[in-house]
Design a protein around this motif. Structure first.
Motif, mmCIF file in Angstrom:
data_model
loop_
_atom_site.group_PDB
_atom_site.id
_atom_site.type_symbol
_atom_site.label_atom_id
_atom_site.label_comp_id
_atom_site.label_asym_id
_atom_site.label_seq_id
_atom_site.Cartn_x
_atom_site.Cartn_y
_atom_site.Cartn_z
ATOM 1 N N SER A 163 0.836 -1.205 0.000
ATOM 2 C CA SER A 163 0.000 0.000 0.000
ATOM 3 C C SER A 163 0.863 1.244 0.000
ATOM 4 C CB SER A 163 -0.901 0.018 1.233
ATOM 5 O OG SER A 163 -1.772 -1.074 1.207
ATOM 6 N N ASP A 181 -6.205 -0.605 -4.427
ATOM 7 C CA ASP A 181 -5.653 -1.141 -3.172
ATOM 8 C C ASP A 181 -6.640 -2.130 -2.568
ATOM 9 O OD1 ASP A 181 -4.242 -1.722 -0.945
ATOM 10 O OD2 ASP A 181 -4.035 0.327 -0.223
ATOM 11 N N GLU A 182 -6.377 -3.389 -2.792
ATOM 12 C CA GLU A 182 -7.222 -4.480 -2.290
ATOM 13 C C GLU A 182 -8.704 -4.184 -2.490
ATOM 14 O OE1 GLU A 182 -6.102 -6.383 1.219
ATOM 15 O OE2 GLU A 182 -4.100 -5.523 1.295
HETATM 16 MG MG MG Z 1 -2.317 -2.428 2.371
#
Ligand code: MG
Ligand code: ATP
Lengths: 313, 364
Positions: free
Chosen positions: B43, B158-159
């Motif tokens: 991240s 991000d995910e």
């Molecule tokens: Mg992360």
């Protein structure tokens, strides 16, 4: 006693020990006995005086007029047709409205500034909330010292700043005395707004602002699109609490102006206090209190209903 | 559309060194997946590319332009967050169009673009709703819609699927893949789910402790992992690692595991390997099958196994047995094995097996 009886009966399951008549009764009504003291206390200290005051507002209970005869709506009439009463209600609405509005805007600005981390934030925060811990009486005293002529430094400082003689009677001249009352209230209660709004701001996920930044949304647009909708329930909560508190405004008036000059700074509470406890027209004061209660209840209902309707995001 | 070049990137949070020197070249239109265990800095790297974090050292170029000093909004990148980050009091249509409106695009064009994005994502019927009236999958579609209307040079994810249930995740994964095929924009996608990484990526960048452990095409990483870390991270069930020693005898090589000698596939190069070197033999469950042919083919080692543990999954069963004392898992056809305790001839495909140095845990 009853408790041990219960325990021993549980232990001896099936073989209850013999109990006296009272002990059996007490055992069966154990839970009621437990709450009885609290119920009695509430009855004696809240319910009874409330009902009694209702009665008082319809009879003569004036220390200057003998007898307790039923007088119908006369007490209410006296309040409604008293210009001082009407003025005090208006002033209460006006003073609390303006004070709370200023406190809200200032509190919001401070909260928006403080939500970011910076060196010394903790110390500044502690200093900012100090006024909350000071008794309103002391706050009134302190502002009186600061503002009062001829000893207070305020006029002197203004004179130095403006370069011409300033002689404002902060406690005696309209409109300055209203300003004084508002200043004292704002000084004391802005931290309250600030603390609640800061808590609300801290709870907004930072992702939202990041997404907005990537979207090219500017700070002002982000305030309307993210901050305001997230903060709205907290704002309403802070405003409700603060407004409910502000309309009871009494202490600072008592200390700073004593309701004067004349009756210019009578708020509702101050009016009721004077009528009841300095003139001893108790039944008129009681009737006035009931009327004031109805007004307050209306405001509260409106605010609370709005508060409950605020949707979670 | 743009390529991304990251050179010598470091990110420190105070004393903590989260990204410790990353060099990465991403081609225009490539789908790159950053994968790795929790806390490895995925991240952080992504947010540094977006400009949401400032880099401590190194440069980031987008489309040949160094963007280190650009604000996030000026980098022309769009990001989709795990928790959607939608504007709560705006309708879906407004949510998608808000970025365009903020950039002063004329209203009719905003509307046309929003309609087009909604059509692509199949959320046209939802345009009038508010985020709180949507399911997680629908919200994530809206978030993706908000990214695609802007037609950015780069997409960052991000995910994005972590908050969805397994079935929806499969579905959305397919949609993201299709989206990439349709618009062919550079995408950088963070996940810790190896299936997402394998299925979506043109290229996987596997990170560990703020560094790139290995990068390449998904199958390259899967078949030729550079270390036991990569080998263990990709593939489920995990690769089994068997400690042994390397025997070099002229051109023939073998691995000795306790009392068993497994010949290394002929023609396999063993870089810088020494006789007697301690190694780990890495076997994936699919490298082991039940023997059916009369004689094993070249590079296949046959072993008589006694099954300890059986985990049926329907069409396949995972059978664990001991090979020279160490547990190994084999992926067998369900009808090839009936019960634990059974003795079976197992063919081990040494052509696909990995060999790692036991000390450095790097492939040889
Ligand atoms: Mg992360
Ligand atoms: N703002 C911050 N301050 C200090 N340390 C941070 C901060 N943000 C991240 N870190 C640390 O940096 C490291 C990398 O964090 P990062 O969020 O990039 O991990 P990740 O690979 O995305 O993990 P996950 O899969 O759990 O999301 C972590 O050890 C984390 O604790």
């Amino acid at each position: 006693m009853q408790y041990t009886a219960t325990i021993s009966r549980m232990k001896a399951a099936g073989a209850p020990p013999r109990l006296s008549g009272f002990a059996q009764w007490a055992d069966r009504h154990f839970k009621w006995l437990l709450v009885a003291p609290a119920v009695l206390l509430i009855l004696a200290l809240s319910i009874y005086p409330l009902l009694f005051s209702l009665v008082v507002s319809f009879i003569n209970y004036d220390f200057q007029v003998p007898g307790h005869a039923f007088v119908g709506l006369k007490n209410f009439e006296r309040v409604v047709f008293d210009p001082v009463a009407r003025w005090s209600l208006l002033l209460t609405a006006w003073l609390s409205g303006v004070s709370v509005a200023i406190e809200f805007v200032l509190g919001l600005l401070v909260a928006l500034t403080m939500v970011r981390g910076f060196p010394g934030r903790g110390v500044i925060m502690s200093i900012l909330i100090v006024p909350l811990f000071i008794s309103p009486v002391i706050v009134g005293q302190a502002w009186t010292l600061l503002l009062q002529r001829p000893f207070g430094p305020t006029n002197y400082i203004l004179t130095q700043l403006l370069g011409q003689e300033v002689t404002i009677g902060w406690m005696t001249e309209a409109p300055w005395l209203y300003a004084s009352l508002i200043i004292a209230d704002v000084w004391q209660w802005t931290p309250f707004m600030f603390v609640i709004l800061l808590a609300g701001l801290t709870a907004i996920p930072p992702n939202l602002y990041e997404a907005a930044e990537l979207d090219g949304v500017n700070a002002w647009q982000a305030f309307w699109a993210i901050t305001l909708p997230h903060l709205a329930p907290m704002m309403l909560l802070a405003l409700t609490f603060r407004l409910l508190d502000a309309i009871r405004m009494f202490d600072t008036i008592f200390i700073m102006t004593g309701g004067g000059p004349g009756t210019r700074t009578y708020t509702a509470s101050y009016y009721l206090y004077t009528v009841g406890f300095t003139q001893f027209h108790l039944s008129q004061a009681t009737a006035g209190s009931w009327l004031f209660l109805v007004f307050t209840a209306l405001v509260v209902t409106l605010l609370v209903r709005r508060l409950l309707k605020a949707e979670p995001v | 559309m743009a390529e991304v070049r990251i050179t010598g990137l470091h990110k420190r949070y105070g004393a903590f060194h989260a990204v410790r020197g990353i060099d990465l070249d991403i081609r225009d239109g490539e789908f790159t997946v950053l994968v790795g265990p929790s806390g490895c800095g995925k991240s952080t790297l992504l947010r540094t590319i977006a400009g949401l974090e400032e880099s401590s050292e190194g440069t980031i170029e987008i489309g040949g332009e160094v963007v280190n000093d650009f604000r996030p909004r000026d980098r022309d990148v769009a990001m989709v967050f795990q928790d959607y980050a939608l504007y709560p009091h705006m309708s879906v249509a407004k949510n998608i169009g808000f970025g365009l409106k903020a950039r002063k695009m004329p209203k009719p064009e905003v509307e046309a673009r929003v309609a087009e994005a909604a059509r692509m994502l199949g959320i046209t019927p939802l345009l009038g709703r508010f985020p709180r009236q949507l399911s997680g999958g629908q919200r994530q579609r809206v978030a993706i819609g908000r990214a695609i209307v802007r037609n950015p040079r780069i997409f960052l994810f991000d995910e994005p699927l972590s908050n969805l249930d397994a079935q929806l995740r499969d579905e959305m994964r397919g949609e993201i893949k299709r989206l990439h095929q349709d618009i062919a924009t550079t995408m950088i996608y963070v996940t810790h789910d190896q299936i997402e990484a394998m299925t979506l990526a043109d290229r996987i960048v596997l990170m560990r402790d703020g560094l790139i452990e290995q990068q390449g095409a998904p199958l390259d990483l899967f078949e030729r992992p550079a270390s036991t870390f990569v080998a263990g991270f990709l593939g489920s069930p995990r690769m089994s690692f068997l400690p042994g020693t390397l025997k070099l005898d002229g051109s023939a090589a073998a691995i000795r595991l306790a009392d068993t000698l497994l010949p290394v596939a002929p023609g396999r190069t063993l870089n810088g390997a020494a006789d007697g070197q301690a190694v780990l033999l890495g076997l994936r469950p699919e490298h082991l099958t039940r023997a059916h042919a009369a004689a094993p083919a070249q590079g296949i080692f046959r072993y008589d196994a006694t099954i300890d543990l059986l985990q049926p999954t329907g069409s396949r069963s995972y059978a664990t047995f001991r090979l020279a004392g160490a547990p190994v898992m084999a992926e067998l056809q369900a009808h090839d094995v009936s019960r634990p305790g059974e003795r079976l001839p197992i063919d081990i495909n040494m052509n696909r097996a990995s060999i790692f140095d036991a000390k450095s845990e790097r492939a040889i």
